[in-house]
Motif scaffolding. Structure first.
Motif, short mmCIF file in Angstrom:
data_model
loop_
_atom_site.label_atom_id
_atom_site.label_comp_id
_atom_site.label_asym_id
_atom_site.label_seq_id
_atom_site.Cartn_x
_atom_site.Cartn_y
_atom_site.Cartn_z
N UNK A 1 6.63 -11.88 37.51
CA UNK A 1 6.47 -12.80 38.64
C UNK A 1 5.19 -13.62 38.50
N UNK A 2 5.17 -14.78 39.10
CA UNK A 2 4.02 -15.68 39.01
C UNK A 2 2.84 -15.12 39.80
N UNK A 3 1.66 -15.14 39.17
CA UNK A 3 0.44 -14.69 39.83
C UNK A 3 -0.44 -15.87 40.26
N UNK A 4 -0.19 -17.02 39.66
CA UNK A 4 -1.00 -18.18 39.99
C UNK A 4 -0.41 -19.43 39.40
N UNK A 5 -1.05 -20.55 39.69
CA UNK A 5 -0.55 -21.83 39.19
C UNK A 5 -1.71 -22.79 38.96
N UNK A 6 -1.57 -23.62 37.92
CA UNK A 6 -2.51 -24.69 37.62
C UNK A 6 -1.80 -26.01 37.79
N UNK A 7 -2.53 -26.98 38.33
CA UNK A 7 -1.92 -28.27 38.62
C UNK A 7 -2.94 -29.37 38.37
N UNK A 8 -2.46 -30.54 37.97
CA UNK A 8 -3.32 -31.72 37.81
C UNK A 8 -2.87 -32.77 38.82
N UNK A 9 -3.79 -33.18 39.66
CA UNK A 9 -3.48 -34.19 40.68
C UNK A 9 -4.60 -35.20 40.73
N UNK A 10 -4.28 -36.45 40.45
CA UNK A 10 -5.27 -37.54 40.48
C UNK A 10 -6.49 -37.20 39.62
N UNK A 11 -6.24 -36.73 38.40
CA UNK A 11 -7.28 -36.38 37.44
C UNK A 11 -8.12 -35.18 37.86
N UNK A 12 -7.66 -34.46 38.91
CA UNK A 12 -8.43 -33.33 39.41
C UNK A 12 -7.64 -32.04 39.23
N UNK B 1 2.65 -29.03 36.87
CA UNK B 1 2.18 -27.72 37.32
C UNK B 1 2.59 -26.67 36.30
N UNK B 2 1.73 -25.70 36.10
CA UNK B 2 2.00 -24.59 35.19
C UNK B 2 1.72 -23.28 35.91
N UNK B 3 2.75 -22.44 36.05
CA UNK B 3 2.57 -21.13 36.66
C UNK B 3 2.31 -20.09 35.58
N UNK B 4 1.61 -19.02 35.95
CA UNK B 4 1.33 -17.96 34.98
C UNK B 4 1.50 -16.59 35.64
N UNK B 5 1.80 -15.59 34.82
CA UNK B 5 1.99 -14.23 35.30
C UNK B 5 1.65 -13.26 34.19
N UNK B 6 2.04 -11.99 34.34
CA UNK B 6 1.78 -10.98 33.32
C UNK B 6 3.02 -10.81 32.47
N UNK B 7 2.87 -10.97 31.17
CA UNK B 7 3.98 -10.83 30.24
C UNK B 7 4.42 -9.37 30.14
N UNK C 1 0.18 -14.73 30.83
CA UNK C 1 0.87 -15.74 30.02
C UNK C 1 1.48 -16.80 30.92
N UNK C 2 1.47 -18.05 30.49
CA UNK C 2 2.18 -19.10 31.23
C UNK C 2 3.67 -18.80 31.32
N UNK C 3 4.25 -19.10 32.47
CA UNK C 3 5.68 -18.99 32.74
C UNK C 3 6.19 -17.55 32.89
N UNK C 4 5.32 -16.55 32.73
CA UNK C 4 5.76 -15.17 32.89
C UNK C 4 6.03 -14.89 34.37
N UNK D 1 4.49 -16.06 22.12
CA UNK D 1 5.52 -17.09 21.97
C UNK D 1 6.72 -16.94 22.88
N UNK D 2 6.99 -15.75 23.41
CA UNK D 2 8.17 -15.55 24.24
C UNK D 2 8.15 -16.39 25.50
N UNK D 3 6.97 -16.88 25.91
CA UNK D 3 6.88 -17.60 27.18
C UNK D 3 6.51 -19.07 27.03
N UNK D 4 6.52 -19.59 25.81
CA UNK D 4 6.14 -20.99 25.64
C UNK D 4 7.22 -21.94 26.13
N UNK D 5 8.49 -21.61 25.88
CA UNK D 5 9.63 -22.42 26.33
C UNK D 5 9.51 -23.88 25.91
N UNK D 6 8.99 -24.09 24.72
CA UNK D 6 8.97 -25.45 24.17
C UNK D 6 7.91 -26.36 24.72
N UNK D 7 7.01 -25.88 25.58
CA UNK D 7 6.03 -26.78 26.21
C UNK D 7 4.73 -26.85 25.43
#
Length: 246
Positions: free
Chosen positions: A46-57, A28-34, A41-44, A9-15
């Protein structure tokens, strides 16, 4: 797109809540190691990666410099794609996938459910005409094929292909297989390999390389081309016996 993970829960930030976030097109949602849990965890930071939705892809980016990620198809088939270090916006080709991220504490994961794909509308006659391989799902040979594919369809792409003895035992609860033995099951395997599926080239290798069994070739071919799916597992009798997965 829906993303789920082991909740911190520490990294949800209301989303989102309960380890789940819905991403809309353009988000876009970035994720890292909590630092709290040591898990991805999402939003942790430093960021290790990111997920994005573009044109349903949906796409995934690897923001590390030395770690490769694997995106595995949750619907079976032992399919996966690799996301190399520093690779940006790799399209996730599966409707349901598991992103595997190796860390010093082990392999952690994010689960991604992509928007459903657009499908061409076709009438039944056209669909039958363009079908290149037909398997009769009421036949005994198809039940044998489902039994061979079962361990990998139940969640492990590394699962071993059942032996003839294991297939015989798995199908004992089916009336058609009450008197089955290794020879009769092997007859259906031969029929599949020779008459129904073009797996001859899959079960051998040139230059005296390793030779795969007909069973392995049939499973690889059937799952790669979606000839057997999780829905077909309902054709098998209920079983509480543990399945071999390695």
């Amino acid at each position: 797109m829906i993303v789920t993970w082991q909740s911190d829960p520490a990294h949800l930030r209301g989303r989102g809540s309960g380890g789940r976030i819905n991403l809309k097109s353009g988000e876009e949602l970035k994720f890292g190691i909590s630092k709290r849990s040591g898990k991805i965890q999402p939003n942790a930071e430093p960021s290790l990666g990111a997920l994005k939705v573009s044109a349903q892809q949906p796409t995934v980016s690897n923001l590390t410099t030395s770690t490769t990620y694997a995106v595995e198809n949750l619907e079976g088939g032992a399919e996966l794609v690799k996301v190399r270090p520093r690779q940006l916006d790799l399209v996730i080709p599966f409707e349901m996938s598991r992103i595997l991220i190796p860390t010093s504490a082990g392999v952690t994961e994010l689960t991604v459910y992509a928007p459903p794909p657009r499908l061409l509308q076709m009438d039944l006659a056209t669909r039958a005409m363009v079908s290149s391989i037909h398997l009769d799902k009421t036949s005994k040979y198809f039940l044998v094929l489902v039994a061979l594919c079962e361990p990998r369809l139940r969640g492990s792409s590394m699962a071993a292909v059942p032996s003839l003895r294991e297939v015989v035992e798995r199908l004992r609860g089916v009336d058609q297989f009450r008197d089955a033995n290794r020879s009769s099951v092997n007859y259906h395997i031969d029929y599949l390999a020779v008459r129904k599926l073009p797996v001859g080239q899959w079960s051998k290798c040139e230059d005296d390389g390793p030779k795969h069994s007909k069973r392995e070739a049939l499973v690889a071919f059937a799952l790669r081309f979606d000839l057997v799916s999780e829905e077909d597992l309902r054709l098998l009798p209920p079983s509480s016996a543990s399945r071999r997965v390695s």
